[in-house]
Design a protein around this motif. Structure first.
Motif, PDB file in Angstrom:
ATOM      1  N   THR A  99      40.916  39.927  43.907  1.00 12.93           N
ATOM      2  CA  THR A  99      40.863  39.314  42.761  1.00 12.93           C
ATOM      3  C   THR A  99      39.722  38.161  42.478  1.00 12.93           C
ATOM      4  O   THR A  99      39.063  38.192  41.375  1.00 12.93           O
ATOM      5  CB  THR A  99      42.340  38.625  42.636  1.00 12.93           C
ATOM      6  OG1 THR A  99      43.277  39.489  42.969  1.00 12.93           O
ATOM      7  CG2 THR A  99      42.408  37.804  41.115  1.00 12.93           C
ATOM      8  N   LEU A 102      36.481  40.091  41.674  1.00 12.25           N
ATOM      9  CA  LEU A 102      36.593  40.659  40.490  1.00 12.25           C
ATOM     10  C   LEU A 102      36.280  39.616  39.553  1.00 12.25           C
ATOM     11  O   LEU A 102      35.507  39.589  38.700  1.00 12.25           O
ATOM     12  CB  LEU A 102      38.058  41.259  40.384  1.00 12.25           C
ATOM     13  CG  LEU A 102      38.198  41.620  38.647  1.00 12.25           C
ATOM     14  CD1 LEU A 102      37.163  42.875  38.353  1.00 12.25           C
ATOM     15  CD2 LEU A 102      39.763  42.258  38.341  1.00 12.25           C
ATOM     16  N   GLU A 103      36.706  38.395  39.641  1.00 10.66           N
ATOM     17  CA  GLU A 103      36.454  37.239  38.729  1.00 10.66           C
ATOM     18  C   GLU A 103      34.823  37.021  39.035  1.00 10.66           C
ATOM     19  O   GLU A 103      34.425  36.516  37.894  1.00 10.66           O
ATOM     20  CB  GLU A 103      37.406  36.055  38.988  1.00 10.66           C
ATOM     21  CG  GLU A 103      39.046  36.322  38.833  1.00 10.66           C
ATOM     22  CD  GLU A 103      39.095  36.566  37.289  1.00 10.66           C
ATOM     23  OE1 GLU A 103      38.382  35.965  36.493  1.00 10.66           O
ATOM     24  OE2 GLU A 103      39.783  37.630  37.087  1.00 10.66           O
ATOM     25  N   ARG A 104      34.295  36.751  40.158  1.00 10.32           N
ATOM     26  CA  ARG A 104      33.102  36.424  40.254  1.00 10.32           C
ATOM     27  C   ARG A 104      32.274  37.364  39.679  1.00 10.32           C
ATOM     28  O   ARG A 104      31.266  37.306  38.847  1.00 10.32           O
ATOM     29  CB  ARG A 104      32.889  36.498  41.565  1.00 10.32           C
ATOM     30  CG  ARG A 104      31.632  36.166  42.094  1.00 10.32           C
ATOM     31  CD  ARG A 104      30.895  35.985  43.635  1.00 10.32           C
ATOM     32  NE  ARG A 104      31.360  37.276  44.264  1.00 10.32           N
ATOM     33  CZ  ARG A 104      30.602  38.334  44.203  1.00 10.32           C
ATOM     34  NH1 ARG A 104      29.395  38.423  43.625  1.00 10.32           N
ATOM     35  NH2 ARG A 104      30.838  39.351  45.074  1.00 10.32           N
ATOM     36  N   LEU A 105      32.527  38.870  39.873  1.00  5.52           N
ATOM     37  CA  LEU A 105      31.749  39.902  39.017  1.00  5.52           C
ATOM     38  C   LEU A 105      31.967  39.888  37.455  1.00  5.52           C
ATOM     39  O   LEU A 105      30.860  40.356  37.042  1.00  5.52           O
ATOM     40  CB  LEU A 105      32.333  41.208  39.660  1.00  5.52           C
ATOM     41  CG  LEU A 105      32.012  41.608  40.954  1.00  5.52           C
ATOM     42  CD1 LEU A 105      32.423  42.869  41.531  1.00  5.52           C
ATOM     43  CD2 LEU A 105      30.495  41.808  41.207  1.00  5.52           C
ATOM     44  N   LYS A 106      32.924  39.646  37.079  1.00  4.41           N
ATOM     45  CA  LYS A 106      33.310  39.220  35.600  1.00  4.41           C
ATOM     46  C   LYS A 106      32.267  38.331  35.159  1.00  4.41           C
ATOM     47  O   LYS A 106      31.453  38.398  34.032  1.00  4.41           O
ATOM     48  CB  LYS A 106      34.707  38.890  35.317  1.00  4.41           C
ATOM     49  CG  LYS A 106      35.532  40.279  35.222  1.00  4.41           C
ATOM     50  CD  LYS A 106      37.084  39.780  34.757  1.00  4.41           C
ATOM     51  CE  LYS A 106      38.064  40.856  34.844  1.00  4.41           C
ATOM     52  NZ  LYS A 106      39.101  40.373  34.395  1.00  4.41           N
ATOM     53  N   SER A 107      32.438  36.986  35.993  1.00  3.04           N
ATOM     54  CA  SER A 107      31.421  36.006  35.348  1.00  3.04           C
ATOM     55  C   SER A 107      30.088  36.580  35.517  1.00  3.04           C
ATOM     56  O   SER A 107      29.226  36.197  34.643  1.00  3.04           O
ATOM     57  CB  SER A 107      31.675  34.839  36.235  1.00  3.04           C
ATOM     58  OG  SER A 107      32.858  34.259  36.068  1.00  3.04           O
ATOM     59  N   GLU A 108      29.550  37.076  36.470  1.00  6.71           N
ATOM     60  CA  GLU A 108      28.223  37.641  36.724  1.00  6.71           C
ATOM     61  C   GLU A 108      27.983  38.807  35.656  1.00  6.71           C
ATOM     62  O   GLU A 108      26.784  38.581  34.953  1.00  6.71           O
ATOM     63  CB  GLU A 108      28.012  38.245  38.019  1.00  6.71           C
ATOM     64  CG  GLU A 108      26.441  38.619  38.445  1.00  6.71           C
ATOM     65  CD  GLU A 108      26.518  39.004  39.924  1.00  6.71           C
ATOM     66  OE1 GLU A 108      25.722  39.972  40.098  1.00  6.71           O
ATOM     67  OE2 GLU A 108      27.176  38.704  40.770  1.00  6.71           O
ATOM     68  N   TYR A 109      28.718  39.466  35.081  1.00  3.28           N
ATOM     69  CA  TYR A 109      28.543  40.448  34.488  1.00  3.28           C
ATOM     70  C   TYR A 109      28.199  39.770  32.957  1.00  3.28           C
ATOM     71  O   TYR A 109      27.365  40.093  32.253  1.00  3.28           O
ATOM     72  CB  TYR A 109      29.816  41.246  33.958  1.00  3.28           C
ATOM     73  CG  TYR A 109      29.733  42.469  33.123  1.00  3.28           C
ATOM     74  CD1 TYR A 109      28.521  43.324  33.050  1.00  3.28           C
ATOM     75  CD2 TYR A 109      30.642  42.156  32.025  1.00  3.28           C
ATOM     76  CE1 TYR A 109      28.522  44.078  32.163  1.00  3.28           C
ATOM     77  CE2 TYR A 109      30.379  43.271  30.859  1.00  3.28           C
ATOM     78  CZ  TYR A 109      29.301  44.212  30.980  1.00  3.28           C
ATOM     79  OH  TYR A 109      29.280  45.168  29.981  1.00  3.28           O
ATOM     80  N   GLN A 110      29.151  38.676  32.700  1.00  6.55           N
ATOM     81  CA  GLN A 110      29.091  37.994  31.428  1.00  6.55           C
ATOM     82  C   GLN A 110      27.743  37.109  31.323  1.00  6.55           C
ATOM     83  O   GLN A 110      27.117  37.243  30.214  1.00  6.55           O
ATOM     84  CB  GLN A 110      30.127  36.816  31.158  1.00  6.55           C
ATOM     85  CG  GLN A 110      31.416  37.645  30.819  1.00  6.55           C
ATOM     86  CD  GLN A 110      32.572  36.650  30.896  1.00  6.55           C
ATOM     87  OE1 GLN A 110      32.221  35.450  31.272  1.00  6.55           O
ATOM     88  NE2 GLN A 110      33.778  36.955  30.535  1.00  6.55           N
ATOM     89  N   GLN A 113      25.097  39.670  30.688  1.00  2.53           N
ATOM     90  CA  GLN A 113      24.891  40.130  29.086  1.00  2.53           C
ATOM     91  C   GLN A 113      24.462  39.239  28.302  1.00  2.53           C
ATOM     92  O   GLN A 113      23.613  39.567  27.473  1.00  2.53           O
ATOM     93  CB  GLN A 113      26.376  40.282  28.857  1.00  2.53           C
ATOM     94  CG  GLN A 113      27.108  41.838  29.019  1.00  2.53           C
ATOM     95  CD  GLN A 113      28.522  41.828  28.551  1.00  2.53           C
ATOM     96  OE1 GLN A 113      29.341  40.973  28.442  1.00  2.53           O
ATOM     97  NE2 GLN A 113      28.904  43.226  28.546  1.00  2.53           N
TER      98      GLN A 113
END
Length: 130
Positions: A99, A102-110, A113
Motif C-alpha cells: 500500500t 502504491l501510494e509512492r508510485l501514484k505520487s511519482e506518476y502524478q 504527468q
C-alpha cells in the motif's frame, strides 16, 4: 439312655455311642457346610474382584493414552493457530508495504504527468515560435 446322658455320652440315629449330643453334631455339620459354601462364595467373589481390577486397570491405561492423545491434539491445534496468526501478521505487513509502495508510485506518476505536461507545453511553445 438317661444314665448315659448323665456321663456325657449319647447315642445317635444309627445307634453309635457319641461323646457329643447328636443335635449339636448335626448343627456342627450344617455349620461346616455353610462355612464351606461361604468360603466358595468368597473365593468366587475374590476372582470377580480380581477380574474387575484387571479390566479397570486396562481401561485406566486406555483412558490415559486417549488423554495424552487429546492433549497432543490440543497442542497441535494451538500451534497451528499461532502459526496462522503469524502468517496473517506477515500478510498484513506485506499489504501495508504494498500500500505504501502504491501510494509512492501514484505520487511519482502524478509528478511525472505534471512534468510531461510542462515539457509538452515547452515543446508546443518552441514549435510555435519557430
Amino acid at each position: 439312655m438317661e444314665e448315659l446322658k448323665k456321663f456325657g455320652l449319647f447315642i445317635d440315629d444309627i445307634y453309635r455311642l457319641r461323646v457329643q449330643d447328636p443335635s449339636i453334631a448335626t448343627q456342627k455339620i450344617e455349620l461346616r457346610h455353610e462355612c464351606l459354601e461361604y468360603s466358595r462364595n468368597l473365593q468366587h467373589f475374590k476372582s470377580l474382584i480380581h477380574d474387575f481390577y484387571k479390566i479397570s486397570k486396562t481401561f485406566a491405561k486406555d483412558v490415559e493414552v486417549e488423554k495424552l492423545r487429546a492433549i497432543g491434539t490440543q497442542n497441535q491445534l494451538k500451534t497451528m493457530s499461532q502459526h496462522r496468526q503469524a502468517e496473517q501478521q506477515i500478510c498484513q505487513s506485506k499489504i501495508m508495504e504494498q500500500t505504501v509502495k502504491l501510494e509512492r508510485l501514484k505520487s511519482e506518476y502524478q509528478y511525472l504527468q505534471r512534468t510531461e505536461t510542462e515539457q509538452q507545453e515547452i515543446i508546443n511553445i518552441f514549435v510555435l515560435n519557430q
